[in-house]
Design an enzyme around this catalytic site. Structure first.
Site, PDB file in Angstrom:
ATOM      1  N   LYS A 297      64.684 -57.685  38.052  1.00 43.46           N
ATOM      2  CA  LYS A 297      63.788 -56.560  38.930  1.00 43.46           C
ATOM      3  C   LYS A 297      63.740 -57.051  40.514  1.00 43.46           C
ATOM      4  O   LYS A 297      63.618 -58.253  40.461  1.00 43.46           O
ATOM      5  CB  LYS A 297      62.564 -56.386  38.356  1.00 43.46           C
ATOM      6  CG  LYS A 297      62.326 -56.358  36.919  1.00 43.46           C
ATOM      7  CD  LYS A 297      60.924 -55.872  36.515  1.00 43.46           C
ATOM      8  CE  LYS A 297      60.834 -56.075  34.757  1.00 43.46           C
ATOM      9  NZ  LYS A 297      60.801 -57.258  34.393  1.00 43.46           N
TER      10      LYS A 297
ATOM     11  N   TYR B  32      60.057 -64.018  38.458  1.00 40.90           N
ATOM     12  CA  TYR B  32      59.434 -64.740  37.307  1.00 40.90           C
ATOM     13  C   TYR B  32      59.880 -65.910  37.382  1.00 40.90           C
ATOM     14  O   TYR B  32      59.592 -66.999  36.810  1.00 40.90           O
ATOM     15  CB  TYR B  32      60.097 -64.124  35.986  1.00 40.90           C
ATOM     16  CG  TYR B  32      59.649 -62.808  35.644  1.00 40.90           C
ATOM     17  CD1 TYR B  32      58.626 -62.113  36.202  1.00 40.90           C
ATOM     18  CD2 TYR B  32      60.058 -62.170  34.558  1.00 40.90           C
ATOM     19  CE1 TYR B  32      58.017 -60.802  35.744  1.00 40.90           C
ATOM     20  CE2 TYR B  32      59.518 -60.898  34.226  1.00 40.90           C
ATOM     21  CZ  TYR B  32      58.553 -60.291  34.815  1.00 40.90           C
ATOM     22  OH  TYR B  32      58.101 -59.130  34.276  1.00 40.90           O
TER      23      TYR B  32
ATOM     24  N   HIS C 269      60.484 -53.346  41.279  1.00 41.91           N
ATOM     25  CA  HIS C 269      59.538 -54.036  40.448  1.00 41.91           C
ATOM     26  C   HIS C 269      58.056 -53.024  40.553  1.00 41.91           C
ATOM     27  O   HIS C 269      57.360 -52.725  39.675  1.00 41.91           O
ATOM     28  CB  HIS C 269      59.303 -55.260  40.791  1.00 41.91           C
ATOM     29  CG  HIS C 269      58.611 -56.069  39.554  1.00 41.91           C
ATOM     30  ND1 HIS C 269      59.118 -57.410  39.329  1.00 41.91           N
ATOM     31  CD2 HIS C 269      57.764 -55.889  38.847  1.00 41.91           C
ATOM     32  CE1 HIS C 269      58.467 -58.036  38.209  1.00 41.91           C
ATOM     33  NE2 HIS C 269      57.624 -57.120  37.944  1.00 41.91           N
TER      34      HIS C 269
ATOM     35  N   ASP D 178      64.168 -59.383  29.202  1.00 43.03           N
ATOM     36  CA  ASP D 178      63.534 -58.647  30.588  1.00 43.03           C
ATOM     37  C   ASP D 178      62.853 -59.792  31.301  1.00 43.03           C
ATOM     38  O   ASP D 178      62.047 -60.590  30.879  1.00 43.03           O
ATOM     39  CB  ASP D 178      62.648 -57.846  30.086  1.00 43.03           C
ATOM     40  CG  ASP D 178      61.767 -57.152  31.303  1.00 43.03           C
ATOM     41  OD1 ASP D 178      62.331 -56.058  31.721  1.00 43.03           O
ATOM     42  OD2 ASP D 178      60.956 -57.613  31.629  1.00 43.03           O
TER      43      ASP D 178
HETATM   44  N1  LIG Z   1      57.537 -54.920  35.190  1.00 41.93           N
HETATM   45  C1  LIG Z   1      56.213 -55.196  35.181  1.00 41.93           C
HETATM   46  O1  LIG Z   1      55.348 -55.118  36.230  1.00 41.93           O
HETATM   47  C2  LIG Z   1      55.769 -56.283  34.196  1.00 41.93           C
HETATM   48  C3  LIG Z   1      54.520 -56.738  34.092  1.00 41.93           C
HETATM   49  C4  LIG Z   1      54.104 -57.706  33.053  1.00 41.93           C
HETATM   50  C5  LIG Z   1      54.899 -57.869  31.925  1.00 41.93           C
HETATM   51  N2  LIG Z   1      56.283 -57.291  32.171  1.00 41.93           N
HETATM   52  C6  LIG Z   1      57.224 -57.850  30.945  1.00 41.93           C
HETATM   53  O2  LIG Z   1      56.573 -57.442  29.883  1.00 41.93           O
HETATM   54  C7  LIG Z   1      56.878 -58.562  29.041  1.00 41.93           C
HETATM   55  C8  LIG Z   1      55.680 -58.421  28.050  1.00 41.93           C
HETATM   56  O3  LIG Z   1      54.443 -58.395  28.460  1.00 41.93           O
HETATM   57  P1  LIG Z   1      53.187 -59.718  28.589  1.00 41.93           P
HETATM   58  O4  LIG Z   1      54.125 -61.005  28.607  1.00 41.93           O
HETATM   59  O5  LIG Z   1      52.590 -59.280  29.895  1.00 41.93           O
HETATM   60  O6  LIG Z   1      52.629 -59.409  27.197  1.00 41.93           O
HETATM   61  P2  LIG Z   1      52.584 -58.904  25.845  1.00 41.93           P
HETATM   62  O7  LIG Z   1      54.210 -58.997  25.334  1.00 41.93           O
HETATM   63  O8  LIG Z   1      51.854 -57.767  25.517  1.00 41.93           O
HETATM   64  O9  LIG Z   1      51.692 -60.362  25.205  1.00 41.93           O
HETATM   65  C9  LIG Z   1      52.252 -61.673  25.365  1.00 41.93           C
HETATM   66  C10 LIG Z   1      51.181 -62.623  24.534  1.00 41.93           C
HETATM   67  O10 LIG Z   1      51.228 -62.088  23.290  1.00 41.93           O
HETATM   68  C11 LIG Z   1      51.471 -63.316  22.540  1.00 41.93           C
HETATM   69  N3  LIG Z   1      52.152 -62.748  21.026  1.00 41.93           N
HETATM   70  C12 LIG Z   1      53.425 -62.337  21.161  1.00 41.93           C
HETATM   71  N4  LIG Z   1      53.665 -61.921  20.068  1.00 41.93           N
HETATM   72  C13 LIG Z   1      52.751 -62.167  19.041  1.00 41.93           C
HETATM   73  C14 LIG Z   1      52.268 -61.960  17.803  1.00 41.93           C
HETATM   74  N5  LIG Z   1      53.466 -61.191  17.256  1.00 41.93           N
HETATM   75  N6  LIG Z   1      50.997 -62.017  17.269  1.00 41.93           N
HETATM   76  C15 LIG Z   1      49.956 -62.583  18.293  1.00 41.93           C
HETATM   77  N7  LIG Z   1      50.268 -62.921  19.815  1.00 41.93           N
HETATM   78  C16 LIG Z   1      51.608 -62.502  20.074  1.00 41.93           C
HETATM   79  C17 LIG Z   1      52.339 -64.220  23.235  1.00 41.93           C
HETATM   80  O11 LIG Z   1      51.923 -65.529  23.076  1.00 41.93           O
HETATM   81  P3  LIG Z   1      52.993 -66.813  22.653  1.00 41.93           P
HETATM   82  O12 LIG Z   1      54.215 -66.621  23.803  1.00 41.93           O
HETATM   83  O13 LIG Z   1      52.363 -68.125  22.962  1.00 41.93           O
HETATM   84  O14 LIG Z   1      53.635 -66.788  21.169  1.00 41.93           O
HETATM   85  C18 LIG Z   1      51.839 -64.002  24.727  1.00 41.93           C
HETATM   86  O15 LIG Z   1      50.602 -64.684  24.778  1.00 41.93           O
HETATM   87  C19 LIG Z   1      56.768 -59.770  30.126  1.00 41.93           C
HETATM   88  O16 LIG Z   1      57.164 -60.953  29.485  1.00 41.93           O
HETATM   89  C20 LIG Z   1      57.682 -59.129  31.064  1.00 41.93           C
HETATM   90  O17 LIG Z   1      59.046 -59.255  30.549  1.00 41.93           O
HETATM   91  C21 LIG Z   1      56.571 -56.510  33.134  1.00 41.93           C
END
Ligand SMILES: NC(=O)c1ccc[n+]([C@@H]2O[C@H](COP(=O)([O-])OP(=O)(O)OC[C@H]3O[C@@H](n4cnc5c(N)ncnc54)[C@H](OP(=O)(O)O)[C@@H]3O)[C@@H](O)[C@H]2O)c1
Length: 278
Positions: free
Chosen positions: A79, A54, A112, A49
């Site tokens: 997106k 990004y 998005h 994704d």
């Molecule tokens: N459509 C939208 O508006 C929108 C907005 C935000 C995000 N997104 C998408 O959603 C994806 C995920 O959301 P996000 O990146 O905001 O947050 P997330 O996936 O909820 O959390 C990511 C964070 O959690 C840590 N993490 C991951 N796996 C873990 C585990 N097993 N144990 C402990 N910590 C862990 C990662 O650290 P490390 O990387 O340091 O390991 C990172 O700091 C994004 O990357 C993006 O592709 C979309």
């Protein structure tokens, strides 16, 4: 019930999408991005994704090519950013994303954010690109019920996916029910609440009981609710950990207890206010 990382959900147009994918938001450093995408693909992930905003589509494309995984097995989401709404701008932003990714087609293209007075025109371009076979499924992100109603009423085209912020502190039940009722697949962004739930006592207890981690409990809760999930991590051990969620099941009482953690807390912008001046 999802039993393997290879399992896919069938979207409302018949396209199959993996239940689990890798998010790459904020992964900007080329080396780190290549490593995390290649590691994920190595461990069976097939869905990535990304988004134009990004700033890493080029690197994602490079990693996909380096992996040697056949294109038809991959599921690539990108997106359209907020400044690119409108029919012509959308077509040209799409071409640019494709160019950066060096792909012939996108599996899932999402609006998005629901930029007011603009997304219906944008959706016409999405529909055209879909009809031309350049996108396998079209969808939206951060759409509330009233945005979805407006989009569907103006076009008659139901989005395949709505990607929204969703985690145990923001369970989104009304929106989830609406999407389920209209055949729109919900996909959770920030499923791990960006790492802020790791010490939550109920989740920690469930993790102990199931011999799993808190992250695995949350991601399994997503799957059992029929929600596609895309946790982001650049850490190899966590890439593996987050995919080890197909060999256990949460009982109904645990599912309900996690639902009850909802506090309507967002980590990101609220879709009603994201484009207002701060
Ligand atoms: N459509 C939208 O508006 C929108 C907005 C935000 C995000 N997104 C998408 O959603 C994806 C995920 O959301 P996000 O990146 O905001 O947050 P997330 O996936 O909820 O959390 C990511 C964070 O959690 C840590 N993490 C991951 N796996 C873990 C585990 N097993 N144990 C402990 N910590 C862990 C990662 O650290 P490390 O990387 O340091 O390991 C990172 O700091 C994004 O990357 C993006 O592709 C979309």
């Amino acid at each position: 019930m999802t039993r393997s990382i290879a399992d896919r959900t069938r979207l409302n147009n018949g396209t199959e999408m993996p239940w689990l994918g890798l998010g790459v938001w904020k992964v900007k450093e080329e080396e780190e991005l290549l490593r995390s995408v290649l590691t994920a693909l190595d461990h069976g992930y097939r869905s990535i994704d990304t988004a134009a905003v990004y700033g890493n589509e080029t690197e994602v494309g490079k990693a996909l090519r380096e992996s040697g995984v056949p294109r038809e097995q991959l599921f690539v989401t990108t997106k359209l950013w907020n400044t690119e709404h409108g029919y012509n701008r959308t077509i040209s932003a799409f071409e640019q994303s494709l160019d950066r990714l060096k792909l012939e087609y996108i599996d899932l293209y999402l609006i998005h954010w629901p930029v007011r007075n603009q997304f219906t025109e944008t959706w016409k371009a999405f529909t055209k690109l879909y009809e031309e076979g350049r996108i396998r499924a079209i969808g939206v992100s951060n759409f509330q019920i009233y945005h979805l109603e407006e989009l569907m009423a103006s076009s008659g085209v139901i989005p395949a996916v709505n990607q929204i912020e969703l985690h145990p502190r923001l369970t989104q039940k009304p929106l989830l029910n609406f999407c389920n009722g209209h055949g729109i697949q919900v996909e959770a962004w920030s499923p791990l609440m960006r790492g802020r739930l790791m010490d939550e006592p109920l989740l920690a207890r469930l993790a102990d009981e199931h011999n799993k981690t808190v992250a695995q409990i949350i991601l399994r809760w997503n799957l059992q609710l029929g929600i596609v999930t895309i946790p982001k991590t650049v850490t190899e051990a966590r890439i593996i950990e987050n995919a080890d969620i197909f060999n256990f099941e949460l009982p109904d009482d645990a599912m309900l207890a996690i639902d009850a953690l909802n506090q309507e807390i967002r980590t990101g912008a609220h879709p009603d206010f994201f484009d207002l001046p701060k």
